[in-house]
Motif scaffolding. Structure first.
Motif, PDB file in Angstrom:
ATOM      1  N   PHE A   1     -15.628  -2.011  -3.720  1.00 22.27           N
ATOM      2  CA  PHE A   1     -16.643  -1.297  -2.943  1.00 22.27           C
ATOM      3  C   PHE A   1     -17.145  -2.195  -1.829  1.00 22.27           C
ATOM      4  CE2 PHE A   1     -20.851   0.384  -1.959  1.00 22.27           C
ATOM      5  CZ  PHE A   1     -20.600   1.742  -1.909  1.00 22.27           C
ATOM      6  N   GLY A   2     -17.461  -1.586  -0.712  1.00 21.62           N
ATOM      7  CA  GLY A   2     -18.039  -2.284   0.433  1.00 21.62           C
ATOM      8  C   GLY A   2     -18.490  -1.265   1.445  1.00 21.62           C
ATOM      9  N   VAL A   3     -19.019  -1.736   2.554  1.00 16.73           N
ATOM     10  CA  VAL A   3     -19.550  -0.830   3.558  1.00 16.73           C
ATOM     11  C   VAL A   3     -18.458   0.036   4.177  1.00 16.73           C
ATOM     12  CG1 VAL A   3     -19.375  -2.457   5.495  1.00 16.73           C
ATOM     13  CG2 VAL A   3     -21.187  -0.725   5.484  1.00 16.73           C
ATOM     14  N   ALA A   4     -17.198  -0.420   4.147  1.00 12.67           N
ATOM     15  CA  ALA A   4     -16.057   0.353   4.656  1.00 12.67           C
ATOM     16  C   ALA A   4     -14.968   0.379   3.587  1.00 12.67           C
ATOM     17  CB  ALA A   4     -15.521  -0.246   5.947  1.00 12.67           C
TER      18      ALA A   4
ATOM     19  N   LEU B   1     -11.685  -1.641   3.953  1.00 16.30           N
ATOM     20  CA  LEU B   1     -11.838  -3.099   4.017  1.00 16.30           C
ATOM     21  C   LEU B   1     -12.362  -3.668   2.702  1.00 16.30           C
ATOM     22  CD1 LEU B   1     -13.419  -3.391   7.581  1.00 16.30           C
ATOM     23  CD2 LEU B   1     -11.037  -3.782   6.940  1.00 16.30           C
ATOM     24  N   SER B   2     -12.371  -2.858   1.654  1.00 16.24           N
ATOM     25  CA  SER B   2     -12.935  -3.273   0.363  1.00 16.24           C
ATOM     26  C   SER B   2     -11.810  -3.735  -0.566  1.00 16.24           C
ATOM     27  CB  SER B   2     -13.708  -2.106  -0.278  1.00 16.24           C
ATOM     28  OG  SER B   2     -14.717  -1.651   0.598  1.00 16.24           O
ATOM     29  N   TYR B   3     -11.665  -5.052  -0.699  1.00 20.13           N
ATOM     30  CA  TYR B   3     -10.577  -5.613  -1.507  1.00 20.13           C
ATOM     31  C   TYR B   3     -11.048  -6.107  -2.873  1.00 20.13           C
ATOM     32  CZ  TYR B   3      -7.756  -5.311   2.699  1.00 20.13           C
ATOM     33  OH  TYR B   3      -7.082  -4.848   3.795  1.00 20.13           O
ATOM     34  N   GLY B   4     -12.331  -6.364  -3.034  1.00 19.08           N
ATOM     35  CA  GLY B   4     -12.894  -6.679  -4.347  1.00 19.08           C
ATOM     36  C   GLY B   4     -12.168  -7.767  -5.097  1.00 19.08           C
TER      37      GLY B   4
ATOM     38  N   ALA C   1     -10.796   0.909  -3.055  1.00 16.34           N
ATOM     39  CA  ALA C   1     -11.944   1.816  -3.086  1.00 16.34           C
ATOM     40  C   ALA C   1     -11.543   3.097  -3.803  1.00 16.34           C
ATOM     41  CB  ALA C   1     -12.422   2.116  -1.677  1.00 16.34           C
ATOM     42  N   ALA C   2     -12.486   3.685  -4.534  1.00 17.57           N
ATOM     43  CA  ALA C   2     -12.169   4.869  -5.340  1.00 17.57           C
ATOM     44  C   ALA C   2     -11.637   6.011  -4.491  1.00 17.57           C
ATOM     45  CB  ALA C   2     -13.424   5.311  -6.095  1.00 17.57           C
ATOM     46  N   GLN C   3     -12.054   6.090  -3.206  1.00 12.79           N
ATOM     47  CA  GLN C   3     -11.587   7.171  -2.335  1.00 12.79           C
ATOM     48  C   GLN C   3     -10.138   6.996  -1.916  1.00 12.79           C
ATOM     49  OE1 GLN C   3     -14.238   5.101  -1.832  1.00 12.79           O
ATOM     50  NE2 GLN C   3     -15.731   6.032  -0.473  1.00 12.79           N
ATOM     51  N   LEU C   4      -9.571   5.818  -2.148  1.00 14.95           N
ATOM     52  CA  LEU C   4      -8.218   5.523  -1.674  1.00 14.95           C
ATOM     53  C   LEU C   4      -7.189   5.483  -2.802  1.00 14.95           C
ATOM     54  CD1 LEU C   4      -9.098   2.628   0.808  1.00 14.95           C
ATOM     55  CD2 LEU C   4      -9.062   5.084   1.241  1.00 14.95           C
ATOM     56  N   VAL C   5      -7.648   5.411  -4.044  1.00 20.90           N
ATOM     57  CA  VAL C   5      -6.733   5.298  -5.186  1.00 20.90           C
ATOM     58  C   VAL C   5      -6.647   6.650  -5.875  1.00 20.90           C
ATOM     59  CG1 VAL C   5      -6.211   4.081  -7.324  1.00 20.90           C
ATOM     60  CG2 VAL C   5      -7.391   2.883  -5.475  1.00 20.90           C
TER      61      VAL C   5
END
Length: 563
Positions: free
Chosen positions: A225-228, A231-234, A464-468
């Motif tokens: 999770f991140g602001v974008a 770009l969220s690699y965690g 990010a959950a929206q991408l997986v």
């Protein structure tokens, strides 16, 4: 051809000034008129989060951008695309753009995050939650710096900064003559994604010695999770937790392969999705296992649930609990084993328990173990962070290139957890001191190279959950990896309720942006005024041609020689 043209113009100048004036001025206006907009640079931009959680909207609401670029130093930002560099970013500047109803905000990030001063990185990490806390109408994008984009920023900054120190006439002239950049996105307006499925994966190692065995559950959420989102690699949150879980599954699968070390405990490993969205994957998994089935390891004797979260760095370990474990319980045994293993084998590590009650009034749960605590299952979270409010847990700065994950410390923490779990499973608390017996050594030791490879794989793509989605290669690889060591590996899916959705995701999170080199609108206005003035002068000249001609003849006629 050019020589002939030059002779024609030369003869026009010598023979007839009025004809020269009428022809030459339109030619000049045509030559200085703005050329069609020319693309200066095309680059990829990543939009700020847009999602709804429990009916509350977060992040930016728009994705379309077609407006002129300015930097925050400009006096007027209304309906302009405000460009900022991360090195110069501040929340006050960001709020200034929002207050002045800017058309959009584009934040330029450096190529190499590790080169940024840590105080700037830390400051931005702390600002990310504030940027997402409220709904933002204008589109907010992030871009990775390159030479062309830096040049656009520099030119825009020079233009914006100079206007504040000039007079009104100079500002008008500068505005009319300067080149600008029109920022345009190629995508469509964002819309809600229907029927999105959050995927979780579970696997197990069955104990030996009977059907009603106690079960130990090891949990880690994989999403970042991140602001974008793009770009969220965690890397640390929670790539380190997933890496540790997979390494633990590998180690204990070896122990459970041999009869002599096959323990009387069931081990259940669960890698959950939607962890950053109030642990939606864990919530549905608990509902499926406790409310909608008659045969589940969670309905039987659960010894405890150990959640792994952000364990890739630091020299401290914190066991976060909602209710302190009572003496004589398996969870109390794990607490004591962790203390003993750390104290005897890793004295440089500080271990402590942090007690925080579950606050159901909060929109977001603090830690994943609270999902289990709500269902009255004994659970806790192990982390090197002392508080759930740490900015590192939700930041685009949590990447592998920045030293957020120290593989040697992740390996050490993995061994601490493995040793403590094994001592509970094999009931070694009162039999052998931790310093006298280390279980995971030699061929059974934690493999630092394996951990490093898993971290590299996890951080090779944003999670990010929206991408997986359920068909992503990440989920397939995760399932394959767990299937190498565990039995009954299967997926679990979560879809939002259509009538009252717990979460809503939106598309258009990554787009292509074009920066077009253009003249400002006032240039067209001034050009129109010049053309109108010229036509007016021509009209008057034609209406009074006789008078004009006599004046011109008198001026241009050579004087008679005096004898």
């Amino acid at each position: 051809m050019f020589e002939e043209a030059s002779e024609v113009f030369d003869n026009m100048f010598k023979s007839s000034f009025p004809l020269t004036f009428i022809v030459f001025i339109p030619a000049v206006l045509i030559l200085v008129s703005p050329l069609p907009a020319e693309a200066a640079h095309e680059f990829t931009v990543y939009r700020m989060q847009q999602y709804d959680l429990q009916g509350q909207p977060y992040g930016t609401r728009n994705a379309i951008l077609n407006t002129e670029a300015r930097t925050v130093e400009a006096e007027v930002l209304s309906r302009r695309c405000v460009i900022m560099r991360l090195a110069d970013f501040s929340y006050d500047k960001y709020q200034k753009a929002l207050r002045q109803s800017a058309g959009a905000v584009v934040i330029i990030l450096p190529k190499n995050m590790s080169a940024m001063p840590q105080d700037i990185v830390q400051q931005f990490m702390e600002l990310e939650p504030e940027m997402l806390a409220t709904e933002t109408i204008i589109p907010v994008y992030f871009a990775i710096e390159d030479d062309e984009l830096l040049s656009i920023y520099t030119q825009t900054l020079t233009s914006s900064s100079s206007q504040g120190s000039l007079s009104a006439a100079e500002v008008l002239l500068h505005t009319a003559t300067a080149n600008g950049f029109q920022m345009v996105t190629s995508g469509a307006q964002s819309k809600a994604v229907s029927d999105w499925a959050i995927t979780s994966v579970e696997g197990r190692l069955a104990g030996v010695g009977g059907e009603e065995l106690p079960t130990i559950v090891v949990v880690a959420h994989y999403d970042s999770f991140g602001v974008a989102p793009w770009l969220s690699y965690g890397a640390d949150s929670n790539g380190s937790g997933v890496s540790m879980l997979l390494e633990l599954s590998r180690l204990f699968s070896k122990l459970y392969t041999y009869k002599r070390t096959h323990a009387a405990y069931n081990l259940l490993f669960f890698v959950s999705g939607g962890g950053k969205f109030n642990y939606q994957g864990t919530k549905r998994w608990l509902e499926d296992n406790l409310d909608h089935t008659d045969s589940s390891l969670l309905q039987d004797n659960v010894a405890f649930v150990l959640c792994l979260d952000t364990l890739g760095n630091g020299d401290s370990l914190y066991l976060h609990v909602s209710k302190p474990p009572k003496e004589g319980t398996p969870q109390y045994s794990l607490l004591k084993e962790l203390e003993m293993v750390v104290g005897s084998q890793y004295p440089e590590v500080k271990f402590s328990m942090v007690h925080k009650k579950i606050n159901l009034a909060d929109d977001m749960l603090a830690w994943e173990h609270e999902r289990f605590g709500i269902r009255r299952l004994p659970a806790f979270t192990l982390s090197h962070l002392p508080s759930h409010r740490s900015a590192q847990r939700s930041s685009i700065m949590d990447v592998r290139s920045v030293p957020h994950v120290d593989v040697s410390k992740l390996s050490r923490n993995t061994k601490v957890v493995a040793e403590a779990l094994a001592r509970v499973i094999y009931n070694l608390t009162e039999k052998v001191a931790p310093g006298d017996l280390q279980i995971f050594t030699e061929q059974m030791q934690v493999q630092e190279e394996h951990l490093s490879a898993v971290v590299e794989w996890l951080t090779a793509q944003p999670r990010a959950a929206q991408l997986v989605d359920k068909d992503s290669s990440f989920v397939s690889t995760l399932e394959y990896h767990m299937g190498r060591y565990l039995k009954d590996v299967k997926r679990h899916y979560v879809k939002a309720d259509k009538r009252d959705p717990e979460f809503v995701f939106y598309d258009q999170l990554k787009q292509t942006m074009n920066a077009y080199r253009v003249k400002p609108a006032i240039f067209d206005l001034l050009l129109a005024v010049c053309i109108a003035a010229y036509l007016g002068m021509m009209y008057l000249a034609i209406q009074n041609f006789g008078l004009l001609y006599s004046v011109v003849r008198r001026v241009t006629q050579p004087k008679a020689k005096v004898h």
